[in-house]
Motif scaffolding. Sequence first.
Motif, mmCIF file in Angstrom:
data_model
loop_
_atom_site.group_PDB
_atom_site.id
_atom_site.type_symbol
_atom_site.label_atom_id
_atom_site.label_comp_id
_atom_site.label_asym_id
_atom_site.label_seq_id
_atom_site.Cartn_x
_atom_site.Cartn_y
_atom_site.Cartn_z
ATOM 1 N N SER A 32 -67.518 5.439 -16.507
ATOM 2 C CA SER A 32 -66.925 6.416 -15.537
ATOM 3 C C SER A 32 -66.929 5.809 -14.078
ATOM 4 C CB SER A 32 -67.776 7.792 -15.435
ATOM 5 O OG SER A 32 -68.469 8.009 -16.357
ATOM 6 N N CYS A 33 -67.755 5.070 -13.573
ATOM 7 C CA CYS A 33 -67.779 4.498 -12.227
ATOM 8 C C CYS A 33 -66.641 3.519 -12.146
ATOM 9 C CB CYS A 33 -69.220 4.028 -11.755
ATOM 10 S SG CYS A 33 -70.148 5.135 -11.123
ATOM 11 N N ARG A 34 -66.622 2.761 -13.126
ATOM 12 C CA ARG A 34 -65.395 1.677 -13.165
ATOM 13 C C ARG A 34 -64.014 2.264 -13.243
ATOM 14 N NH1 ARG A 34 -65.830 -1.688 -17.510
ATOM 15 N NH2 ARG A 34 -67.641 -0.284 -18.435
ATOM 16 N N ALA A 35 -63.973 3.392 -14.134
ATOM 17 C CA ALA A 35 -62.602 4.131 -14.325
ATOM 18 C C ALA A 35 -62.249 5.013 -12.823
ATOM 19 C CB ALA A 35 -62.819 4.917 -15.417
ATOM 20 N N ALA A 36 -63.096 5.451 -12.325
ATOM 21 C CA ALA A 36 -62.922 6.162 -11.107
ATOM 22 C C ALA A 36 -62.413 5.133 -10.061
ATOM 23 C CB ALA A 36 -64.003 6.902 -10.721
ATOM 24 N N ALA A 37 -63.324 3.907 -9.928
ATOM 25 C CA ALA A 37 -62.870 3.210 -8.974
ATOM 26 C C ALA A 37 -61.606 2.506 -8.921
ATOM 27 C CB ALA A 37 -63.997 1.833 -8.812
ATOM 28 N N ASP A 38 -61.160 2.247 -10.326
ATOM 29 C CA ASP A 38 -59.744 1.609 -10.731
ATOM 30 C C ASP A 38 -58.696 3.007 -10.166
ATOM 31 O OD1 ASP A 38 -60.568 -0.562 -11.592
ATOM 32 O OD2 ASP A 38 -60.459 -0.075 -13.580
ATOM 33 N N ARG A 39 -58.884 4.271 -10.691
ATOM 34 C CA ARG A 39 -57.932 5.299 -10.299
ATOM 35 C C ARG A 39 -57.899 5.527 -8.866
ATOM 36 N NH1 ARG A 39 -59.006 9.895 -14.679
ATOM 37 N NH2 ARG A 39 -57.693 11.034 -13.275
ATOM 38 N N LEU A 43 -54.845 4.560 -4.975
ATOM 39 C CA LEU A 43 -54.099 5.786 -3.939
ATOM 40 C C LEU A 43 -53.506 4.934 -2.671
ATOM 41 C CD1 LEU A 43 -57.215 8.139 -3.848
ATOM 42 C CD2 LEU A 43 -54.977 8.523 -4.674
ATOM 43 N N PRO A 44 -52.599 5.398 -2.098
ATOM 44 C CA PRO A 44 -52.010 4.612 -0.817
ATOM 45 C C PRO A 44 -52.961 4.086 -0.049
ATOM 46 C CG PRO A 44 -50.814 6.706 -1.401
ATOM 47 C CD PRO A 44 -52.089 6.795 -2.156
ATOM 48 N N GLY A 45 -52.803 2.893 0.478
ATOM 49 C CA GLY A 45 -53.723 2.282 1.344
ATOM 50 C C GLY A 45 -55.090 2.184 1.056
ATOM 51 N N ALA A 46 -55.445 2.606 -0.268
ATOM 52 C CA ALA A 46 -56.981 2.574 -0.716
ATOM 53 C C ALA A 46 -57.233 0.837 -0.941
ATOM 54 C CB ALA A 46 -57.257 3.348 -1.889
ATOM 55 N N ARG A 47 -58.545 0.795 -0.887
ATOM 56 C CA ARG A 47 -59.053 -0.569 -1.266
ATOM 57 C C ARG A 47 -59.980 -0.459 -2.523
ATOM 58 N NH1 ARG A 47 -61.505 -2.283 4.606
ATOM 59 N NH2 ARG A 47 -59.439 -2.009 5.641
ATOM 60 N N ASN A 48 -59.899 -1.396 -3.218
ATOM 61 C CA ASN A 48 -60.814 -1.727 -4.326
ATOM 62 C C ASN A 48 -62.432 -1.466 -3.972
ATOM 63 O OD1 ASN A 48 -62.203 -2.142 -7.009
ATOM 64 N ND2 ASN A 48 -60.857 -3.503 -7.578
ATOM 65 N N ILE A 49 -62.924 -0.666 -4.482
ATOM 66 C CA ILE A 49 -64.695 -0.861 -4.116
ATOM 67 C C ILE A 49 -65.388 -1.236 -5.104
ATOM 68 C CG2 ILE A 49 -64.300 1.384 -2.905
ATOM 69 C CD1 ILE A 49 -65.796 2.874 -5.057
ATOM 70 N N LEU A 50 -64.937 -1.897 -6.073
ATOM 71 C CA LEU A 50 -65.713 -2.741 -7.308
ATOM 72 C C LEU A 50 -66.134 -4.183 -6.646
ATOM 73 C CD1 LEU A 50 -63.636 -1.807 -10.547
ATOM 74 C CD2 LEU A 50 -66.141 -0.783 -9.881
ATOM 75 N N THR A 51 -67.355 -4.756 -7.129
ATOM 76 C CA THR A 51 -67.607 -6.074 -6.724
ATOM 77 C C THR A 51 -66.694 -6.917 -7.733
ATOM 78 O OG1 THR A 51 -69.048 -6.057 -8.588
ATOM 79 C CG2 THR A 51 -69.859 -5.299 -6.481
ATOM 80 N N ASN A 95 -58.139 7.042 2.559
ATOM 81 C CA ASN A 95 -58.129 7.371 1.054
ATOM 82 C C ASN A 95 -59.128 5.985 0.770
ATOM 83 O OD1 ASN A 95 -56.486 8.971 0.064
ATOM 84 N ND2 ASN A 95 -54.732 7.557 0.020
ATOM 85 N N THR A 96 -60.486 6.262 1.696
ATOM 86 C CA THR A 96 -61.580 5.586 1.339
ATOM 87 C C THR A 96 -62.763 6.496 0.532
ATOM 88 O OG1 THR A 96 -61.388 4.705 3.552
ATOM 89 C CG2 THR A 96 -63.738 4.446 2.567
ATOM 90 N N PRO A 97 -63.006 6.106 -0.672
ATOM 91 C CA PRO A 97 -64.226 6.820 -1.261
ATOM 92 C C PRO A 97 -65.530 6.729 -0.556
ATOM 93 C CG PRO A 97 -63.022 5.179 -2.983
ATOM 94 C CD PRO A 97 -62.662 4.752 -1.375
ATOM 95 N N MET A 173 -62.778 20.800 0.989
ATOM 96 C CA MET A 173 -61.698 21.436 1.003
ATOM 97 C C MET A 173 -60.739 21.170 -0.157
ATOM 98 S SD MET A 173 -63.023 23.489 2.724
ATOM 99 C CE MET A 173 -62.081 24.916 3.671
ATOM 100 N N GLY A 174 -60.371 20.060 -0.204
ATOM 101 C CA GLY A 174 -59.380 19.573 -1.107
ATOM 102 C C GLY A 174 -59.693 18.627 -2.266
ATOM 103 N N LYS A 175 -58.585 18.493 -3.101
ATOM 104 C CA LYS A 175 -58.821 17.759 -4.416
ATOM 105 C C LYS A 175 -57.575 16.818 -4.377
ATOM 106 C CE LYS A 175 -60.275 21.996 -6.756
ATOM 107 N NZ LYS A 175 -61.682 21.931 -7.470
ATOM 108 N N ILE A 176 -58.217 15.632 -5.042
ATOM 109 C CA ILE A 176 -57.238 14.619 -5.288
ATOM 110 C C ILE A 176 -56.925 14.189 -6.749
ATOM 111 C CG2 ILE A 176 -57.137 11.975 -5.052
ATOM 112 C CD1 ILE A 176 -58.759 12.180 -2.806
ATOM 113 N N VAL A 177 -55.716 14.069 -7.126
ATOM 114 C CA VAL A 177 -55.252 13.609 -8.590
ATOM 115 C C VAL A 177 -54.811 12.246 -8.350
ATOM 116 C CG1 VAL A 177 -53.948 14.201 -10.429
ATOM 117 C CG2 VAL A 177 -54.644 16.191 -9.015
ATOM 118 N N ALA A 178 -55.573 11.287 -8.962
ATOM 119 C CA ALA A 178 -55.219 10.081 -9.178
ATOM 120 C C ALA A 178 -54.943 9.454 -10.504
ATOM 121 C CB ALA A 178 -56.211 9.004 -8.306
#
Length: 178
Positions: A32-39, A43-51, A95-97, A173-178
């Motif tokens: 789940s963590c790997r799938a969520a990080a990939d998704r 997002l626009p301007g987001a960076r990959n947080i995985l090692t 779009n920073t987790p 407040m908000g929700k994101i769909v990625a």
Amino acid sequence: MSGTTIIGCNCGRTRLEVLGAPILVSECLCNSCRAAADRLASLPGARNILTSYGATPCAEYRKDRVRILSGAEHMSEFRLSADAGSRRVVATCCNTPVFLEMKGAHWLSIYLHLWPDEARPKAELRTMAGDLPDASKLPDDIANLKSHTVSFYAKLLRAWIAMGFRNPKIEVMGKIVA
């Protein structure tokens, strides 16, 4: 690590204060963590947080030791599915987790990329290596555990006892769909 530390998103609009040392610092390798990080990385301007080896590095903090200083209006939740028990909270300004919150949990898993490199807590262990198709490629600098251990849960339980079995709510407040 003691005192307070100010951490924040990539653009600096969303900032948090964490008090004291984390309960635990870990890297999660679960599906789940790997799938969520990939998704979230899509997002626009987001960076990959995985090692480089696919782990999600986090510091687990008691909720009562985390305070949102600015940018609460930018915080939105992302769930892998509509009925997912866990949610990731993202600062939509860039779009920073920011953190992962498990349903009913008294702690937050705050993503380590929020800390400046020189102040970033060091991971003590990796969990859920059993989810990887081939864990043999993981570094051997810290323990690579197949799943969560009794010790892992014991640290979380001690923190909950110290909190008086409270579970503060974190509203977004908000929700994101990625």
